[in-house]
Design a protein around this motif. Structure first.
Motif, mmCIF file in Angstrom:
data_model
loop_
_atom_site.group_PDB
_atom_site.id
_atom_site.type_symbol
_atom_site.label_atom_id
_atom_site.label_comp_id
_atom_site.label_asym_id
_atom_site.label_seq_id
_atom_site.Cartn_x
_atom_site.Cartn_y
_atom_site.Cartn_z
ATOM 1 N N LYS A 1 0.791 -1.140 -0.127
ATOM 2 C CA LYS A 1 0.053 -0.049 -0.022
ATOM 3 C C LYS A 1 0.688 1.345 -0.056
ATOM 4 N N THR A 2 1.727 1.359 0.915
ATOM 5 C CA THR A 2 2.409 2.622 1.018
ATOM 6 C C THR A 2 3.379 2.767 -0.271
ATOM 7 N N THR A 3 4.165 1.600 -0.776
ATOM 8 C CA THR A 3 4.893 1.828 -1.648
ATOM 9 C C THR A 3 4.013 2.326 -2.929
ATOM 10 N N THR A 4 2.712 1.855 -3.045
ATOM 11 C CA THR A 4 1.825 2.321 -4.338
ATOM 12 C C THR A 4 1.663 3.778 -4.305
ATOM 13 N N LEU A 5 1.351 4.373 -2.952
ATOM 14 C CA LEU A 5 1.013 5.691 -2.762
ATOM 15 C C LEU A 5 2.095 6.452 -2.796
ATOM 16 N N ARG A 6 3.319 6.066 -2.635
ATOM 17 C CA ARG A 6 4.742 6.684 -2.784
ATOM 18 C C ARG A 6 4.989 6.956 -4.134
ATOM 19 N N MET A 7 4.672 6.023 -4.926
ATOM 20 C CA MET A 7 5.015 6.041 -6.542
ATOM 21 C C MET A 7 3.797 6.985 -6.866
ATOM 22 N N LEU A 8 2.522 7.104 -6.414
ATOM 23 C CA LEU A 8 1.523 7.815 -6.850
ATOM 24 C C LEU A 8 1.966 9.697 -6.874
ATOM 25 N N VAL A 9 2.638 9.699 -5.496
ATOM 26 C CA VAL A 9 3.023 11.276 -5.367
ATOM 27 C C VAL A 9 4.484 11.289 -5.701
ATOM 28 N N GLY A 10 5.220 10.556 -6.607
ATOM 29 C CA GLY A 10 6.481 10.921 -6.939
ATOM 30 C C GLY A 10 7.541 10.551 -6.122
ATOM 31 N N LEU A 11 7.350 9.651 -5.068
ATOM 32 C CA LEU A 11 8.487 9.784 -3.934
ATOM 33 C C LEU A 11 9.268 8.412 -4.304
ATOM 34 N N ALA A 12 8.706 7.529 -5.257
ATOM 35 C CA ALA A 12 9.254 6.473 -5.464
ATOM 36 C C ALA A 12 9.183 6.186 -7.370
ATOM 37 N N ARG A 13 9.938 5.752 -7.763
ATOM 38 C CA ARG A 13 9.945 5.468 -9.198
ATOM 39 C C ARG A 13 9.611 4.018 -9.647
ATOM 40 N N PRO A 14 8.439 3.888 -10.399
ATOM 41 C CA PRO A 14 7.822 2.648 -10.718
ATOM 42 C C PRO A 14 8.998 1.885 -11.513
ATOM 43 N N THR A 15 9.012 0.500 -11.276
ATOM 44 C CA THR A 15 9.821 -0.367 -12.296
ATOM 45 C C THR A 15 9.200 -0.560 -13.584
ATOM 46 N N ALA A 16 7.816 -0.524 -13.427
ATOM 47 C CA ALA A 16 7.133 -0.791 -14.742
ATOM 48 C C ALA A 16 5.603 0.051 -14.335
ATOM 49 N N GLY A 17 4.811 0.359 -15.388
ATOM 50 C CA GLY A 17 3.653 0.612 -15.302
ATOM 51 C C GLY A 17 3.437 2.342 -14.879
ATOM 52 N N ALA A 18 2.422 2.585 -14.439
ATOM 53 C CA ALA A 18 2.163 4.106 -14.143
ATOM 54 C C ALA A 18 1.048 4.487 -13.173
ATOM 55 N N ALA A 19 1.152 5.491 -12.395
ATOM 56 C CA ALA A 19 0.219 5.903 -11.596
ATOM 57 C C ALA A 19 -0.106 7.171 -11.880
ATOM 58 N N LEU A 20 -1.352 7.403 -12.392
ATOM 59 C CA LEU A 20 -1.438 8.564 -13.145
ATOM 60 C C LEU A 20 -2.723 9.763 -12.364
ATOM 61 N N ILE A 21 -2.532 10.973 -12.289
ATOM 62 C CA ILE A 21 -3.480 11.797 -11.924
ATOM 63 C C ILE A 21 -3.992 12.559 -12.751
ATOM 64 N N ASP A 22 -4.989 12.637 -13.223
ATOM 65 C CA ASP A 22 -5.710 13.057 -14.496
ATOM 66 C C ASP A 22 -4.914 12.908 -15.759
ATOM 67 N N GLY A 23 -4.458 11.575 -15.765
ATOM 68 C CA GLY A 23 -3.697 11.449 -16.952
ATOM 69 C C GLY A 23 -2.169 11.699 -17.054
ATOM 70 N N ARG A 24 -1.612 12.308 -15.882
ATOM 71 C CA ARG A 24 -0.575 12.716 -15.878
ATOM 72 C C ARG A 24 0.439 12.152 -14.463
ATOM 73 N N ARG A 25 1.699 11.795 -14.748
ATOM 74 C CA ARG A 25 2.414 11.404 -13.545
ATOM 75 C C ARG A 25 2.642 12.612 -12.708
ATOM 76 N N TYR A 26 2.700 12.593 -11.606
ATOM 77 C CA TYR A 26 3.032 13.730 -10.355
ATOM 78 C C TYR A 26 3.894 14.533 -10.737
ATOM 79 N N ALA A 27 5.000 14.197 -11.318
ATOM 80 C CA ALA A 27 6.028 15.165 -11.673
ATOM 81 C C ALA A 27 5.903 15.926 -13.102
ATOM 82 N N GLN A 28 4.732 15.471 -13.557
ATOM 83 C CA GLN A 28 4.156 16.353 -14.827
ATOM 84 C C GLN A 28 3.075 17.212 -14.422
#
Length: 231
Positions: A42-69
């Motif tokens: 759970k925490t790892t997923t949330l960290r990837m969602l808000v840009g604190l960890a880089r996914p190995t594959a796939g994406a976590a998107l906020i309105d179609g964008r990665r947090y960094a975008q």
């Protein structure tokens, strides 16, 4: 309205897979409970969602964008993933002023969120004097500073007494009623049952269940995770 789309999200640490091809949606205008046994990812997923960890594959998107975008991240996403990232010698109000300045937010927002989380009277105290519950409230104040469309919270009820939990429940329900999006990771199933509209359950980094909150949440949780307890 802000929505979250998780697609094939994977995170590996060496030969250990913490999150395994995870896909789910978090709709706007609802509280979504993010559940799973300890170590489920759970925490790892949330960290990837808000840009604190880089996914190995796939994406976590906020309105179609990665947090960094995101052009104005704090105005789009408010996150509380741990309530210990504070300078202990800093006063609560000053902590929020620094966050507001970094995000180019009006200082008036500081007083607004202090009032919203019930910390106005303690805002001049040093954070080292705060209880865990007060630190949780300060972390929530930081998450609310940008008046974001999406709140991402990891165990936000930690340290809160029953009155604090009722206050938090009302806050999250109010945000959802305003059309905002709330994603809350928690191990307190009874609280999730009272607060959430939707649930996502993960186990061993994989999706096990997603849908509306069911009448017997504990039974569903145990059935899909095979866990011997709800911790």
């Amino acid at each position: 309205m802000t929505e979250v789309q998780v697609r094939g999200l994977t995170k590996r640490y060496g030969d250990r897979t913490a999150v395994d091809a995870l896909s789910f949606d978090v709709p706007a205008g609802a509280v979504t409970g993010f559940l799973g046994p300890n170590g489920a990812g759970k925490t790892t997923t949330l960290r990837m969602l808000v840009g604190l960890a880089r996914p190995t594959a796939g994406a976590a998107l906020i309105d179609g964008r990665r947090y960094a975008q995101l052009p104005n991240p704090r105005r789009t996403v408010g996150a509380l993933l741990e309530a210990n990232g504070f300078h202990p010698g800093r006063r609560g109000r000053d902590h929020l002023r620094i966050l507001a300045d970094e995000a180019n937010l009006a200082e008036a927002r500081v007083e607004g969120v202090l009032d919203e989380v019930g910390l106005t009277a303690a805002a001049g105290q040093k954070i080292r004097t705060y209880s865990l519950g007060m630190r949780q409230r300060l972390g929530l104040a930081g998450a609310l500073l940008g008046d974001p469309g999406l709140l991402v919270l990891d165990e936000p009820a930690n340290g809160l007494d029953p009155a604090g939990m009722a206050w938090l429940r009302a806050l999250l329900r109010r945000r959802a009623a305003e059309g905002r999006t709330v994603l809350v990771a928690s191990h307190v199933l009874a609280e999730v049952a009272q607060t959430a509209d939707q649930i996502v359950i993960v186990h061993n980094g994989q999706l096990r269940h997603a849908g509306p909150v069911e009448p017997d949440l504990e039974r569903t949780f145990l059935a899909v995770t095979g866990a011997g307890h709800a911790g």
